[in-house]
Design a protein around this motif. Structure first.
Motif, mmCIF file in Angstrom:
data_model
loop_
_atom_site.group_PDB
_atom_site.id
_atom_site.type_symbol
_atom_site.label_atom_id
_atom_site.label_comp_id
_atom_site.label_asym_id
_atom_site.label_seq_id
_atom_site.Cartn_x
_atom_site.Cartn_y
_atom_site.Cartn_z
ATOM 1 N N LEU B 128 -28.926 60.309 -2.798
ATOM 2 C CA LEU B 128 -29.661 61.285 -1.981
ATOM 3 C C LEU B 128 -30.864 60.658 -1.283
ATOM 4 C CD1 LEU B 128 -29.374 64.396 -4.296
ATOM 5 C CD2 LEU B 128 -28.389 64.115 -2.044
ATOM 6 N N PHE B 132 -31.488 61.132 2.730
ATOM 7 C CA PHE B 132 -32.749 61.553 3.347
ATOM 8 C C PHE B 132 -33.197 60.559 4.415
ATOM 9 C CE2 PHE B 132 -37.381 60.912 3.193
ATOM 10 C CZ PHE B 132 -37.772 62.077 3.826
ATOM 11 N N PHE B 168 -38.534 71.245 9.612
ATOM 12 C CA PHE B 168 -38.390 72.354 8.674
ATOM 13 C C PHE B 168 -37.145 72.132 7.798
ATOM 14 C CE2 PHE B 168 -37.372 77.119 8.275
ATOM 15 C CZ PHE B 168 -38.332 77.329 7.297
ATOM 16 N N THR B 170 -35.737 69.298 7.173
ATOM 17 C CA THR B 170 -35.992 68.172 6.281
ATOM 18 C C THR B 170 -36.702 68.632 5.026
ATOM 19 O OG1 THR B 170 -36.216 66.791 8.214
ATOM 20 C CG2 THR B 170 -37.029 65.904 6.149
ATOM 21 N N GLY B 171 -37.651 69.572 5.189
ATOM 22 C CA GLY B 171 -38.354 70.115 4.035
ATOM 23 C C GLY B 171 -37.373 70.682 3.015
ATOM 24 N N PHE B 172 -36.363 71.407 3.506
ATOM 25 C CA PHE B 172 -35.366 71.976 2.599
ATOM 26 C C PHE B 172 -34.581 70.884 1.891
ATOM 27 C CE2 PHE B 172 -36.116 75.778 5.089
ATOM 28 C CZ PHE B 172 -36.052 76.750 4.116
ATOM 29 N N VAL B 174 -35.511 67.830 1.239
ATOM 30 C CA VAL B 174 -36.343 67.133 0.252
ATOM 31 C C VAL B 174 -36.514 67.986 -1.005
ATOM 32 C CG1 VAL B 174 -38.688 66.337 -0.221
ATOM 33 C CG2 VAL B 174 -37.591 65.719 1.906
ATOM 34 N N TYR B 175 -36.825 69.265 -0.816
ATOM 35 C CA TYR B 175 -37.048 70.099 -1.997
ATOM 36 C C TYR B 175 -35.749 70.309 -2.772
ATOM 37 C CZ TYR B 175 -39.516 73.303 -4.973
ATOM 38 O OH TYR B 175 -40.093 73.879 -6.061
ATOM 39 N N THR B 177 -33.290 68.175 -2.929
ATOM 40 C CA THR B 177 -33.058 66.933 -3.652
ATOM 41 C C THR B 177 -33.925 66.870 -4.902
ATOM 42 O OG1 THR B 177 -32.699 65.921 -1.511
ATOM 43 C CG2 THR B 177 -32.901 64.451 -3.375
ATOM 44 N N ALA B 178 -35.195 67.323 -4.767
ATOM 45 C CA ALA B 178 -36.099 67.297 -5.919
ATOM 46 C C ALA B 178 -35.535 68.153 -7.050
ATOM 47 C CB ALA B 178 -37.484 67.791 -5.515
ATOM 48 N N LEU B 179 -35.011 69.323 -6.714
ATOM 49 C CA LEU B 179 -34.469 70.199 -7.761
ATOM 50 C C LEU B 179 -33.208 69.608 -8.379
ATOM 51 C CD1 LEU B 179 -35.011 73.809 -6.399
ATOM 52 C CD2 LEU B 179 -36.473 72.410 -7.828
ATOM 53 N N PHE B 181 -32.566 66.488 -8.603
ATOM 54 C CA PHE B 181 -33.073 65.412 -9.464
ATOM 55 C C PHE B 181 -33.624 65.999 -10.759
ATOM 56 C CE2 PHE B 181 -36.786 62.749 -10.669
ATOM 57 C CZ PHE B 181 -36.071 61.648 -11.099
ATOM 58 N N LEU B 204 -30.889 75.444 -11.769
ATOM 59 C CA LEU B 204 -31.706 74.530 -10.970
ATOM 60 C C LEU B 204 -30.827 73.713 -10.033
ATOM 61 C CD1 LEU B 204 -34.715 74.191 -11.017
ATOM 62 C CD2 LEU B 204 -34.456 72.245 -12.543
ATOM 63 N N LEU B 211 -30.217 74.533 -1.334
ATOM 64 C CA LEU B 211 -31.272 74.141 -0.389
ATOM 65 C C LEU B 211 -30.819 72.969 0.473
ATOM 66 C CD1 LEU B 211 -34.533 74.459 -2.511
ATOM 67 C CD2 LEU B 211 -33.830 75.852 -0.594
#
Lengths: 100, 483
Positions: B128, B132, B168, B170-172, B174-175, B177-179, B181, B204, B211
């Motif tokens: 991921l 990105f 905008f 991209t924000g989705f 990234v977030y 991907t964070a979840l 992860f 999660l 997202l």
């Protein structure tokens, strides 16, 4: 130690504030700040999870996000300056020359 | 962590060639006189052709590199070749256009090369983090290209809108991907796959995947994340629109296909319904809104949304193991169809566009058939292919897609697809009717590259429809090793 849940909840709140900002504000600069808030929410979650799993993957991702966001800022601000020169205004509601 | 082996560099050698070529081109461009920037275009095309040659030689080779961050397989080679061809077609459309519109600057071609690199990296991503990076590498040059006709207000507006919505999205990503992860402790597709199959913290992971889907939904212009598309496609210089409507879609769908097929099969129960609704909405809204458009660029923008819906259909049965490979192959096949038809159509639009955005109304197409019969015939082929009418590639593409969806047990979606295709006939045929049955006096820009592109895509669109098994076999071999 602060439990990881707190960080995740905080990041979710930040993300929601950012997303709301993008949808409700009318000034591209503020919209842009809201987008940065969304990215930083992601960063916060990454660092928190990275600490939880004791791996570096998440922290490395954060570095990538920061670097790329900087590049994005450069391009975005240039675009906003460019449209300000032509229009003398950067209000999103006035960007309506494209219609169909 | 180990040092990368020499052989691992071969997996991304096409990307390395292209990046070095683009960087050198930036320098070389300084020494090319202002009125002869076409040379830069030629050099950029040479770089793409060189990379294309190397990519073709990579057919059949497989490998992973850099601790499993990038992967080279049939799928990535197939997508890479398609993207490189899009890049070449994009340059051939831009070559005369930028000169005519007075925006001939060398950066155009360099930015296009960087964007192509991002798209190819997207197809090869196996992690991921790389998804990105590739997403940004392909998007940032496109933001600049959209606003390339500055100080033209429409183009600047398109650039700002594309930028804000793209960031905008991209924000989705990234977030999300964070979840993901957070749920799995992994960012590599294989790691996520094994963690997800083990059944760890489902909610999660599902939110994260959703997202990511939203972020890519923006990129490929799926309803309800499509509102930027008509404005951006209309405002951008037409040659840029042609390139981004093809290239960004290929890359977005390539990444989605790989992420969903290799990382999230365990989530199919939750995501299939979302994808079903997304595909159905995209087809319906795209086609219905296109009907009321009078500007050809806006109409084609809605048509590109509609086609994103058709390609999304290929995702719906992705959890069903027996059908996944044929549905993904059908998706790849439809991408080829879409790219050829799309470039052909935009070539015709560019040929008829005049300075200051005139010549872009559908009414301006009146009387073409009498004056330029070959062009009218080509445009008719493209319109029929978009509808899915024989004997064109579009018909075969839709046939494979509907067959795959029905095999997966989603006949309802296939019916929506057929009905919306019928609806689309109304606005596509309106262009044909205008060309053949109305009187008018259009003036065509005679450019050899435009003519060649139109002829090339029109002939392929018809010719390939007689030997579709060949192309479908290629697509099937490409996905064969994906799982």
């Amino acid at each position: 130690m602060v439990p990881v849940d707190y960080y995740v909840i905080l990041s979710a709140v930040l993300f929601a504030i950012g997303a709301m900002g993008v949808l409700s504000r009318r000034n591209p600069l503020i919209i842009f700040m809201s987008i940065e808030l969304m990215l930083n929410a992601g960063n916060l979650a990454f660092v928190a999870f990275s600490n939880m799993y004791k791996t570096f993957n998440g922290q490395i991702f954060v570095f990538f996000v920061i670097a790329v966001a900087a590049a994005e800022v450069a391009v975005g601000l240039a675009l906003i300056v460019e449209i300000f020169k032509t229009k003398k205004s950067i209000n999103i509601d006035e960007m309506n020359s494209l219609k169909g | 962590m180990t040092q990368p082996e020499y052989t691992e560099y071969y997996t991304i050698l096409p990307l390395i060639i292209l990046v070095i070529w683009a960087c050198l081109l930036l320098l070389v461009d300084l020494f090319i006189p202002k009125d002869r920037k076409g040379i830069t275009g030629f050099l950029a095309a040479m770089g793409l052709a060189l990379t294309l040659g190397y990519s073709i030689s990579q057919i059949g080779r497989e490998g992973t590199g850099f601790n499993g961050m990038v992967v080279l397989d049939g799928f990535s080679t197939f997508i890479n070749i398609l993207i490189l061809i899009s890049g070449l077609l994009g340059i051939s459309l831009a070559y005369g256009y930028v000169k005519r519109m007075g925006i001939e600057r060398g950066e155009y071609y360099t930015l296009l090369l960087f964007s192509v690199t991002g798209m190819m990296l997207m197809a090869q991503a196996a992690d991921l983090i790389i998804v990105f990076l590739a997403l940004e590498l392909l998007s940032i040059p496109l933001y600049v290209l959209a606003a390339f006709a500055r100080p033209n207000l429409q183009s600047e507006e398109a650039g700002v809108k594309y930028f804000l919505l793209g960031a905008f999205a991209t924000g989705f990503v990234v977030y999300g991907t964070a979840l993901v992860f957070g749920a799995t402790g992994q960012t590599s597709f294989s790691g996520i796959f094994s963690a997800a199959s083990g059944g760890t913290s489902g909610l999660l992971l599902t939110i994260g995947a959703a997202l990511i889907l939203v972020g890519f939904g923006f990129k490929v212009a799926a309803v309800p994340f499509h509102m930027w598309t008509p404005d951006v496609y209309q405002g951008s210089p037409t040659a840029v629109t042609a390139f981004m409507s093809s290239g960004a879609k290929i890359a977005g769908f390539a990444a989605l296909l790989r992420v969903f097929a290799t990382a999230f099969p365990a989530l199919s129960a939750d995501l299939t319904n979302i994808l079903w609704v997304l595909a159905a909405l995209t087809m319906i809204v795209g086609n219905l809104t296109a009907i009321s458009q009078t500007n050809i660029k806006r109409m084609l923008a809605y048509s590109s949304i509609a086609h994103a819906g058709y390609i999304l259909m290929a995702f719906v049965p992705y959890g069903n193991k027996d059908v996944t490979s044929i549905s993904i192959a059908a998706g790849l096949f439809y991408l080829v169809t879409y790219v050829l038809t799309n470039f052909g159509t935009w070539a015709v639009v560019i040929a008829l566009e005049k300075a200051e955005g005139r010549g872009l109304e559908i009414a301006d197409y009146a009387g073409i058939a009498k004056k330029y019969p070959a062009l009218a015939a080509a445009m008719t082929v493209f319109m029929l292919s978009f509808i899915g009418f024989p004997p064109t590639l579009g018909m075969v593409g839709k046939f494979y897609l509907f067959r795959a969806v029905i095999a997966g047990g989603y006949s309802g979606l296939a019916i929506i697809g057929v009905v919306t295709s019928l609806v689309s006939a109304y606005y596509y045929l309106r262009v044909v009717v205008n060309m053949y049955m109305r009187e008018g006096d259009p003036v065509l820009e005679q450019e050899s590259w435009l003519g060649l592109t139109t002829a090339f895509t029109a002939i392929l669109t018809v010719a390939l429809s007689f030997v579709p098994q060949w192309l479908f076999l290629l697509a099937s071999t490409a996905v064969f090793r994906l799982f």
